[in-house]
Design a protein around this motif. Structure first.
Motif, PDB file in Angstrom:
ATOM      1  N   ARG A 287       0.819  -1.212   0.000  1.00 35.12           N
ATOM      2  CA  ARG A 287       0.000   0.000   0.000  1.00 35.12           C
ATOM      3  C   ARG A 287       0.855   1.266   0.000  1.00 35.12           C
ATOM      4  O   ARG A 287       0.385   2.333  -0.412  1.00 35.12           O
ATOM      5  CB  ARG A 287      -0.917   0.014   1.236  1.00 35.12           C
ATOM      6  CG  ARG A 287      -2.017  -1.036   1.212  1.00 35.12           C
ATOM      7  CD  ARG A 287      -2.944  -0.848   2.405  1.00 35.12           C
ATOM      8  NE  ARG A 287      -4.079  -1.741   2.351  1.00 35.12           N
ATOM      9  CZ  ARG A 287      -4.120  -2.930   2.959  1.00 35.12           C
ATOM     10  NH1 ARG A 287      -3.051  -3.370   3.630  1.00 35.12           N
ATOM     11  NH2 ARG A 287      -5.201  -3.689   2.882  1.00 35.12           N
ATOM     12  N   ALA A 306      -1.062  -0.183  -4.304  1.00 34.48           N
ATOM     13  CA  ALA A 306      -1.460   1.078  -3.685  1.00 34.48           C
ATOM     14  C   ALA A 306      -2.651   1.686  -4.415  1.00 34.48           C
ATOM     15  O   ALA A 306      -3.605   2.171  -3.785  1.00 34.48           O
ATOM     16  CB  ALA A 306      -0.277   2.046  -3.685  1.00 34.48           C
ATOM     17  N   SER A 309      -5.751  -0.571  -3.825  1.00 35.72           N
ATOM     18  CA  SER A 309      -6.217  -0.401  -2.448  1.00 35.72           C
ATOM     19  C   SER A 309      -6.987   0.909  -2.293  1.00 35.72           C
ATOM     20  O   SER A 309      -8.008   0.968  -1.587  1.00 35.72           O
ATOM     21  CB  SER A 309      -5.036  -0.444  -1.484  1.00 35.72           C
ATOM     22  OG  SER A 309      -5.448  -0.247  -0.150  1.00 35.72           O
ATOM     23  N   TYR A 316      -9.502  -4.739  -0.410  1.00 29.91           N
ATOM     24  CA  TYR A 316      -8.148  -5.088  -0.840  1.00 29.91           C
ATOM     25  C   TYR A 316      -7.365  -5.500   0.397  1.00 29.91           C
ATOM     26  O   TYR A 316      -7.379  -4.808   1.413  1.00 29.91           O
ATOM     27  CB  TYR A 316      -7.457  -3.900  -1.507  1.00 29.91           C
ATOM     28  CG  TYR A 316      -6.050  -4.200  -1.978  1.00 29.91           C
ATOM     29  CD1 TYR A 316      -5.823  -4.740  -3.234  1.00 29.91           C
ATOM     30  CD2 TYR A 316      -4.950  -3.957  -1.156  1.00 29.91           C
ATOM     31  CE1 TYR A 316      -4.537  -5.030  -3.675  1.00 29.91           C
ATOM     32  CE2 TYR A 316      -3.662  -4.239  -1.588  1.00 29.91           C
ATOM     33  CZ  TYR A 316      -3.458  -4.777  -2.851  1.00 29.91           C
ATOM     34  OH  TYR A 316      -2.182  -5.070  -3.270  1.00 29.91           O
TER      35      TYR A 316
END
Length: 400
Positions: A287, A306, A309, A316
């Protein structure tokens, strides 16, 4: 220290991984800190089998060319082709030679044998058609998208003919020129033809969107999904080639960011059809911002994980993999004050660790970062503990 963290440690299995999460995620991301180790891929295979048999997962995506992956998906769903050839052609980066990847594909085909389409498991590559040395020609994606639309919408709606695309694309060697990665002047990505192709690709994707109800009804959802993949890949490759031809200081940062974006868009599309296990390098799935050095140039970008998410929120989940030793690569026992060193003191050869509870148990002073003597292994960043849902820890990788 070991006694304090023992309650954060669980057996390696699907139940333990999902038990760390408040609900089943649409995307379960399993990272790895190094490539090319079949023992890690065997763990991935075992986890996917359990997710399929016990939790209803239907798709696995790996860090491999998304277009080549269609060859594998066709094989596992319908039996088209021969296993060895399918794995060689359908898994990129040279990873088709992996025995564990071959076994994954073999098992998926055996699982699907005799099952109705709604119960078959699927394979996908999540990466773009990219290698460290360059990018593919956009020909395959563009011509496949154009062909799908030409077969199912009126010719007057198409922005160009197939012959026009062929003329603008020219020889594929223009796009795959090996020197272009290091020398922007050798790239065709900002030629007049590339600029026109970019506009045409956008028009083709727009037409695909506009005609969605008709196209799904007259073909199938799978056919439309595949056409969307062609569209994402065509526009993504043309942007990537554009920045390969750019001479500004932003060039390399934009290239790694565009790769992450292509991966994220593929991953989000897969999540739309049901829960998916994705397996790739930790740096692609975490992330936090990812970073690397290319020579003396530091690069930072938002990875596929990232971006995904940010779109999916709690749907996620990211589980990193951390390693104790890779002795055949010169990576010996970790220092005891690192994350890997703390976990190495446990008795378990492999386990699942609750990363956030581990961060709490270790208190306000984070463990020291580990430094790898081998460039091909990226140790777990202790600053990422609180941002990870879990850690799969493997004490010692066996000699291949």
């Amino acid at each position: 220290m070991v006694k304090d963290i023992q309650d954060t440690v669980h057996p390696f299995d699907a139940a333990s991984v999902l038990g760390l999460l408040p609900a089943r995620p649409r995307v379960l991301a399993l990272g790895e800190p190094t490539h090319g180790e079949d023992s890690l891929l065997e763990l991935r295979n075992a986890l996917f089998r359990q997710l399929v048999e016990e939790e209803g997962y239907r798709t696995i995506a790996i860090e491999s060319d998304c277009l080549a992956g269609l060859i594998v998906d066709e094989y596992v769903t319908s039996g088209t082709g021969a296993l060895d050839e399918v794995v060689e052609r359908g898994i990129s980066h040279g990873w088709g030679a992996s025995a564990a990847n071959r076994e994954l594909v073999r098992w998926m085909r055996a699982h699907n044998e005799g099952r109705p389409a709604s119960e078959r498991i699927r394979f996908a590559g999540v990466d773009g058609p990219l290698e460290i040395t360059g990018a593919a020609s956009p020909r395959q994606a563009l011509t496949a998208l154009h062909g799908y639309l030409a077969d199912h919408v009126g010719p007057g709606l198409l922005p160009c003919t197939a012959d026009t695309l062929d003329r603008l694309l020219g020889a594929d060697g223009r796009w795959t020129e090996p020197g272009a990665m290091m020398d922007p002047a050798r790239s065709a990505g900002q030629s007049p033809e590339a600029a026109e192709l970019g506009l045409l690709a956008d028009d083709l994707v727009a037409l695909l969107d506009e005609q969605t109800p008709h196209l799904i009804a007259s073909t199938s959802r799978d056919d439309w999904d595949r056409a969307c993949l062609y569209g994402r890949t065509a526009t993504g490759l043309l942007r990537y080639h554009h920045w390969m031809a750019d001479a500004s200081p932003a060039r390399l940062t934009r290239l790694v960011g565009l790769r992450g974006r292509m991966m994220a868009r593929n991953l989000l599309a897969l999540a739309d059809r049901g829960p998916v296990l994705v397996h790739a390098h930790n740096s692609h799935l975490q992330r936090e911002r990812s970073s690397m050095r290319l020579g003396d140039i530091p690069l930072e970008w938002w990875s596929a994980g990232a971006v995904a998410s940010a779109h999916l929120g709690g749907e996620y989940a990211f589980v990193a993999t951390a390693l104790g030793t890779i002795r055949h690569r010169g990576v010996d026992a970790p220092p005891p004050d690192t994350v890997e060193g703390i976990l190495y003191a446990l008795t378990e050869d492999r386990c699942v660790v609750d990363a956030r509870r581990l961060a709490t148990a270790l208190g306000e002073t984070p463990p020291a970062p580990r430094v790898s003597p081998w460039f091909g292994y990226a140790p777990f960043d202790p600053a990422h503990l609180a941002g990870s849902d879990g850690i799969v820890f493997v004490k010692d990788l066996p000699q291949p």
